[in-house]
Scaffold this active site. Structure first.
Site, PDB file in Angstrom:
ATOM      1  N   ARG A 100      41.931  38.822  67.603  1.00 59.07           N
ATOM      2  CA  ARG A 100      40.813  39.240  68.471  1.00 59.07           C
ATOM      3  C   ARG A 100      40.762  40.735  68.759  1.00 59.07           C
ATOM      4  O   ARG A 100      40.309  41.157  69.810  1.00 59.07           O
ATOM      5  CB  ARG A 100      40.826  38.439  69.789  1.00 59.07           C
ATOM      6  CG  ARG A 100      40.579  36.970  69.526  1.00 59.07           C
ATOM      7  CD  ARG A 100      41.042  36.113  70.632  1.00 59.07           C
ATOM      8  NE  ARG A 100      42.474  36.152  70.739  1.00 59.07           N
ATOM      9  CZ  ARG A 100      43.175  35.353  71.527  1.00 59.07           C
ATOM     10  NH1 ARG A 100      42.561  34.496  72.301  1.00 59.07           N
ATOM     11  NH2 ARG A 100      44.485  35.427  71.572  1.00 59.07           N
ATOM     12  N   ASP A 157      37.845  25.358  25.139  1.00 64.97           N
ATOM     13  CA  ASP A 157      37.989  25.911  23.786  1.00 64.97           C
ATOM     14  C   ASP A 157      39.317  26.659  23.594  1.00 64.97           C
ATOM     15  O   ASP A 157      39.771  26.817  22.471  1.00 64.97           O
ATOM     16  CB  ASP A 157      36.809  26.847  23.462  1.00 64.97           C
ATOM     17  CG  ASP A 157      36.683  27.978  24.469  1.00 64.97           C
ATOM     18  OD1 ASP A 157      36.508  27.678  25.665  1.00 64.97           O
ATOM     19  OD2 ASP A 157      36.781  29.147  24.062  1.00 64.97           O
ATOM     20  N   GLN A 173      38.624  32.782  45.013  1.00 68.79           N
ATOM     21  CA  GLN A 173      40.001  32.274  44.855  1.00 68.79           C
ATOM     22  C   GLN A 173      40.003  30.763  44.562  1.00 68.79           C
ATOM     23  O   GLN A 173      39.048  30.278  43.975  1.00 68.79           O
ATOM     24  CB  GLN A 173      40.868  32.623  46.078  1.00 68.79           C
ATOM     25  CG  GLN A 173      41.132  34.121  46.241  1.00 68.79           C
ATOM     26  CD  GLN A 173      40.079  34.839  47.059  1.00 68.79           C
ATOM     27  OE1 GLN A 173      39.638  34.344  48.076  1.00 68.79           O
ATOM     28  NE2 GLN A 173      39.668  36.016  46.642  1.00 68.79           N
ATOM     29  N   GLY A 195      42.559  30.076  41.573  1.00 70.66           N
ATOM     30  CA  GLY A 195      41.561  31.111  41.309  1.00 70.66           C
ATOM     31  C   GLY A 195      41.477  31.373  39.814  1.00 70.66           C
ATOM     32  O   GLY A 195      42.228  30.791  39.017  1.00 70.66           O
ATOM     33  N   ASP A 196      40.505  32.219  39.429  1.00 70.83           N
ATOM     34  CA  ASP A 196      40.325  32.585  38.015  1.00 70.83           C
ATOM     35  C   ASP A 196      40.042  31.376  37.135  1.00 70.83           C
ATOM     36  O   ASP A 196      40.412  31.351  35.965  1.00 70.83           O
ATOM     37  CB  ASP A 196      41.561  33.330  37.464  1.00 70.83           C
ATOM     38  CG  ASP A 196      41.946  34.505  38.336  1.00 70.83           C
ATOM     39  OD1 ASP A 196      41.033  35.249  38.724  1.00 70.83           O
ATOM     40  OD2 ASP A 196      43.136  34.658  38.637  1.00 70.83           O
ATOM     41  N   LYS A 221      36.962  26.551  29.925  1.00 76.58           N
ATOM     42  CA  LYS A 221      37.913  27.075  28.926  1.00 76.58           C
ATOM     43  C   LYS A 221      38.586  25.992  28.080  1.00 76.58           C
ATOM     44  O   LYS A 221      39.737  26.146  27.666  1.00 76.58           O
ATOM     45  CB  LYS A 221      38.954  27.958  29.620  1.00 76.58           C
ATOM     46  CG  LYS A 221      38.336  29.241  30.190  1.00 76.58           C
ATOM     47  CD  LYS A 221      39.412  30.226  30.544  1.00 76.58           C
ATOM     48  CE  LYS A 221      38.931  31.641  30.427  1.00 76.58           C
ATOM     49  NZ  LYS A 221      39.982  32.622  30.661  1.00 76.58           N
ATOM     50  N   SER A 259      32.423  23.595  30.316  1.00 75.89           N
ATOM     51  CA  SER A 259      32.015  24.902  29.805  1.00 75.89           C
ATOM     52  C   SER A 259      32.813  25.161  28.529  1.00 75.89           C
ATOM     53  O   SER A 259      34.035  25.033  28.518  1.00 75.89           O
ATOM     54  CB  SER A 259      32.322  25.949  30.874  1.00 75.89           C
ATOM     55  OG  SER A 259      32.383  27.218  30.289  1.00 75.89           O
ATOM     56  N   THR A 260      32.122  25.525  27.454  1.00 78.23           N
ATOM     57  CA  THR A 260      32.812  25.596  26.162  1.00 78.23           C
ATOM     58  C   THR A 260      32.854  26.998  25.543  1.00 78.23           C
ATOM     59  O   THR A 260      33.304  27.147  24.413  1.00 78.23           O
ATOM     60  CB  THR A 260      32.144  24.619  25.167  1.00 78.23           C
ATOM     61  OG1 THR A 260      30.752  24.921  25.111  1.00 78.23           O
ATOM     62  CG2 THR A 260      32.362  23.174  25.580  1.00 78.23           C
ATOM     63  N   GLY A 279      36.940  38.775  42.038  1.00 76.60           N
ATOM     64  CA  GLY A 279      36.311  39.582  40.995  1.00 76.60           C
ATOM     65  C   GLY A 279      35.689  38.676  39.977  1.00 76.60           C
ATOM     66  O   GLY A 279      36.313  37.710  39.563  1.00 76.60           O
ATOM     67  N   HIS A 280      34.442  38.928  39.633  1.00 77.50           N
ATOM     68  CA  HIS A 280      33.897  38.166  38.523  1.00 77.50           C
ATOM     69  C   HIS A 280      32.912  38.973  37.719  1.00 77.50           C
ATOM     70  O   HIS A 280      32.278  39.885  38.211  1.00 77.50           O
ATOM     71  CB  HIS A 280      33.328  36.818  38.957  1.00 77.50           C
ATOM     72  CG  HIS A 280      32.471  36.888  40.163  1.00 77.50           C
ATOM     73  ND1 HIS A 280      32.839  36.344  41.365  1.00 77.50           N
ATOM     74  CD2 HIS A 280      31.279  37.447  40.329  1.00 77.50           C
ATOM     75  CE1 HIS A 280      31.902  36.578  42.226  1.00 77.50           C
ATOM     76  NE2 HIS A 280      30.939  37.238  41.640  1.00 77.50           N
ATOM     77  N   GLY A 324      37.179  30.530  36.159  1.00 76.78           N
ATOM     78  CA  GLY A 324      35.946  30.761  35.398  1.00 76.78           C
ATOM     79  C   GLY A 324      34.730  30.467  36.254  1.00 76.78           C
ATOM     80  O   GLY A 324      33.695  30.024  35.744  1.00 76.78           O
ATOM     81  N   LYS A 325      34.858  30.750  37.561  1.00 76.94           N
ATOM     82  CA  LYS A 325      33.739  30.478  38.477  1.00 76.94           C
ATOM     83  C   LYS A 325      32.524  31.333  38.148  1.00 76.94           C
ATOM     84  O   LYS A 325      31.401  30.892  38.304  1.00 76.94           O
ATOM     85  CB  LYS A 325      34.172  30.743  39.935  1.00 76.94           C
ATOM     86  CG  LYS A 325      35.138  29.707  40.485  1.00 76.94           C
ATOM     87  CD  LYS A 325      35.403  29.932  41.948  1.00 76.94           C
ATOM     88  CE  LYS A 325      36.269  31.133  42.230  1.00 76.94           C
ATOM     89  NZ  LYS A 325      37.663  31.024  41.759  1.00 76.94           N
ATOM     90  N   THR A 355      40.652  40.221  36.866  1.00 74.58           N
ATOM     91  CA  THR A 355      39.464  41.075  36.864  1.00 74.58           C
ATOM     92  C   THR A 355      39.638  42.244  37.830  1.00 74.58           C
ATOM     93  O   THR A 355      39.184  43.351  37.560  1.00 74.58           O
ATOM     94  CB  THR A 355      38.228  40.261  37.306  1.00 74.58           C
ATOM     95  OG1 THR A 355      38.316  38.962  36.751  1.00 74.58           O
ATOM     96  CG2 THR A 355      36.943  40.901  36.879  1.00 74.58           C
TER      97      THR A 355
HETATM   98  P1  IMP Z   1      45.203  38.726  48.744  1.00 77.69           P
HETATM   99  O1  IMP Z   1      44.036  37.802  48.749  1.00 77.69           O
HETATM  100  O2  IMP Z   1      44.891  40.084  48.163  1.00 77.69           O
HETATM  101  O3  IMP Z   1      45.889  38.814  50.078  1.00 77.69           O
HETATM  102  O4  IMP Z   1      46.307  38.114  47.736  1.00 77.69           O
HETATM  103  C1  IMP Z   1      47.013  36.911  48.036  1.00 77.69           C
HETATM  104  C2  IMP Z   1      47.221  36.071  46.786  1.00 77.69           C
HETATM  105  O5  IMP Z   1      45.953  35.605  46.327  1.00 77.69           O
HETATM  106  C3  IMP Z   1      47.841  36.810  45.613  1.00 77.69           C
HETATM  107  O6  IMP Z   1      48.652  35.905  44.884  1.00 77.69           O
HETATM  108  C4  IMP Z   1      46.649  37.211  44.764  1.00 77.69           C
HETATM  109  O7  IMP Z   1      46.998  37.389  43.412  1.00 77.69           O
HETATM  110  C5  IMP Z   1      45.765  35.983  44.957  1.00 77.69           C
HETATM  111  N1  IMP Z   1      44.334  36.267  44.767  1.00 77.69           N
HETATM  112  C6  IMP Z   1      43.497  36.918  45.608  1.00 77.69           C
HETATM  113  N2  IMP Z   1      42.256  36.968  45.109  1.00 77.69           N
HETATM  114  C7  IMP Z   1      42.305  36.319  43.928  1.00 77.69           C
HETATM  115  C8  IMP Z   1      41.307  35.989  42.950  1.00 77.69           C
HETATM  116  O8  IMP Z   1      40.121  36.312  43.076  1.00 77.69           O
HETATM  117  N3  IMP Z   1      41.744  35.290  41.875  1.00 77.69           N
HETATM  118  C9  IMP Z   1      43.038  34.886  41.735  1.00 77.69           C
HETATM  119  N4  IMP Z   1      43.982  35.158  42.621  1.00 77.69           N
HETATM  120  C10 IMP Z   1      43.623  35.866  43.710  1.00 77.69           C
END
Ligand code: IMP
Length: 430
Positions: free
Chosen positions: A144, A333, A224, A12-13, A331, A413-414, A40-41, A15-16, A299
């Site tokens: 369920r 750069d 993620q 995750g993170d 990223k 992406s630069t 989060g973005h 830079g989507k 984020t």
């Molecule tokens: P959960 O999704 O809140 O259950 O977290 C489980 C794991 O996924 C943890 O290590 C979080 O830090 C990671 N995680 C959840 N959402 C993100 C995201 O959007 N970016 C990066 N890591 C994430």
């Protein structure tokens, strides 16, 4: 016609946000298919910054349909406050441009509380979740007993469904030493919120099928990354959904043939938030430098991200399990000005060389990276829009990554600016 799935190929993170924004300006429909408001973005559109968590990125652009698919877990209160927040920024959000699947499972206050209770326990495995209730909500879905969006329209049976759900949760809460939750109170809260959610409810699978039939371009927006996938990630230090591209079909109600191009967003180094193995992690000045230059803070939770070298073994695995067609390297750069760059090309485990990340948590924690070293570059890659703008060593680094992961780079992406992209292959035209 080419529908595009965007997924993260690391933890995750990657830079989507920027790439999804770039692509959503070219799409007609933008679909979230897994996760929830743990994602989060930040989008910057025409100089205005929007922070999105649950809503698909297309929502900030006029003339697009945004869709929250059945694979998402939806916290209705978080949803409404996010809608209010971006409405205050002048964005139009209404049932004409935003649909929520009738089958999406709800995240209720009992879920986020349980997430927090578990994470704060001194004993047991700490996952480092976002404490948004994502895991507990998916647990109830699979068991369920979840309350789904369509249940909000069924007042007659909603209370009985809630009692069934709380029968389980209250036993758990008692065991964990927490007060029980009252079904009538939760019922009243849901009845209050239902009229605000139900106008957005739709048979999303049907609406998407109509969109395909009228040749609309669909962008599936993953959250993620592959290594957080419940099946293919670093279990148990993962999120609770499938984050790989196959989920775009199941989590929206489209068949897999609707997914034409899978773009894997890949950072030029590696980061992770939360607990769990990270073979190439750098707990030194280089790791700190990557974090500072890359502004590596979460984020959603503001947590500092762990940083390390590019792990080609892991990304190659993500390319295979995710069916990734091309990657978008982000990223680059951040690596400007570094004397030497290392790439993980294999691991050592119990004196043997392994070329795959093992499945077991203990082995994942025990692997030692085998590095290949490359010279860095002194010039700047920031803002480059063509290969010719890149220092020769930067081109070599990108080409070597392609070879090692077995997948071509479609975009580089630069900088955080939307148009600062070197484009090799437009996913929508592929
Ligand atoms: P959960 O999704 O809140 O259950 O977290 C489980 C794991 O996924 C943890 O290590 C979080 O830090 C990671 N995680 C959840 N959402 C993100 C995201 O959007 N970016 C990066 N890591 C994430």
């Amino acid at each position: 016609m080419a529908n595009v799935v965007v997924v993260g190929s690391q933890w995750g993170d990657e830079g989507k946000g920027k790439i999804v924004d770039w692509l959503s300006s070219r799409a007609d429909v933008v679909v979230r298919f897994q996760g929830g408001h743990n994602a989060g973005h930040t989008l910057v559109v025409d100089g205005v910054t929007y922070k999105l968590s649950l809503l698909p990125s297309g929502v900030v652009r006029g003339g697009k349909l945004s869709v929250i698919g059945n694979g998402v877990v939806l916290d209705p209160w978080a949803f409404l406050s996010e809608v209010e927040r971006i409405k205050e920024q002048g964005v139009k959000v209404n049932p004409e441009n935003l649909l929520i699947s009738e089958s999406a499972a709800l995240i209720l206050p009992i879920h986020s509380e349980l997430d927090g209770i578990r994470e704060n326990r001194a004993d047991g495995i700490k996952i480092g979740t976002t404490k948004r209730g994502i895991g507990p909500a998916y647990e109830d879905k699979v068991a369920r007993r979840a309350i789904r969006v369509c249940d909000l329209a069924d007042e007659e049976h909603l209370l009985a469904r809630l009692e069934n759900l709380l029968h389980h949760h209250n036993a758990l809460r008692r065991g964990l030493g927490h007060p029980e939750t009252n079904a009538d109170e939760l019922y009243a809260k849901l009845l209050e919120i239902a009229p605000k959610i139900l106008p957005f409810m739709a048979p999303v699978w049907h609406s998407l099928n109509e969109a395909v039939r009228s040749d609309k371009k669909i962008l599936f927006e993953g959250a993620q990354g592959a290594m957080l996938d419940i099946d293919h990630g670093t279990y148990p230090f993962v999120t609770s959904s499938n984050t790989i591209a196959g989920q775009a079909a199941a989590g929206s109600g489209m068949g897999p043939s609707a997914l034409n191009f899978v773009l894997g967003i890949t950072k030029a180094y590696t980061t992770r938030v939360g607990e769990g193995p990270f073979p190439t992690e750098l707990n030194d000045a280089i790791g700190q430098r990557l974090g500072e230059r890359g502004h590596e803070f979460g984020t959603v939770t503001g947590r500092q991200r762990r940083c390390g070298w590019f792990d080609a073994v892991m990304v190659k695995q993500a390319i295979i399990t995710g069916g990734i067609t091309g990657i978008s390297l982000t990223k680059l750069d951040v690596l400007d000005g570094m004397a030497e760059l290392k790439i993980c090309v294999g691991y050592k485990l119990d004196g043997k060389i392994v070329k795959r990340l093992p499945a077991g948590a203990a082995n994942q924690a025990a692997v030692e990276p085998i590095y290949e070293s490359m010279p860095g570059w002194q010039g700047s890659t920031r803002g480059a829009r063509s290969w010719a703008d890149l220092p020769a060593e930067a081109v070599k680094y990108v080409r070597r990554l392609e070879e090692l992961i077995g997948c071509p780079v479609s975009m580089v992406s630069t900088s955080p600016e939307r148009e600062d992209v070197i484009l090799m292959r437009d996913p929508f035209k592929a």
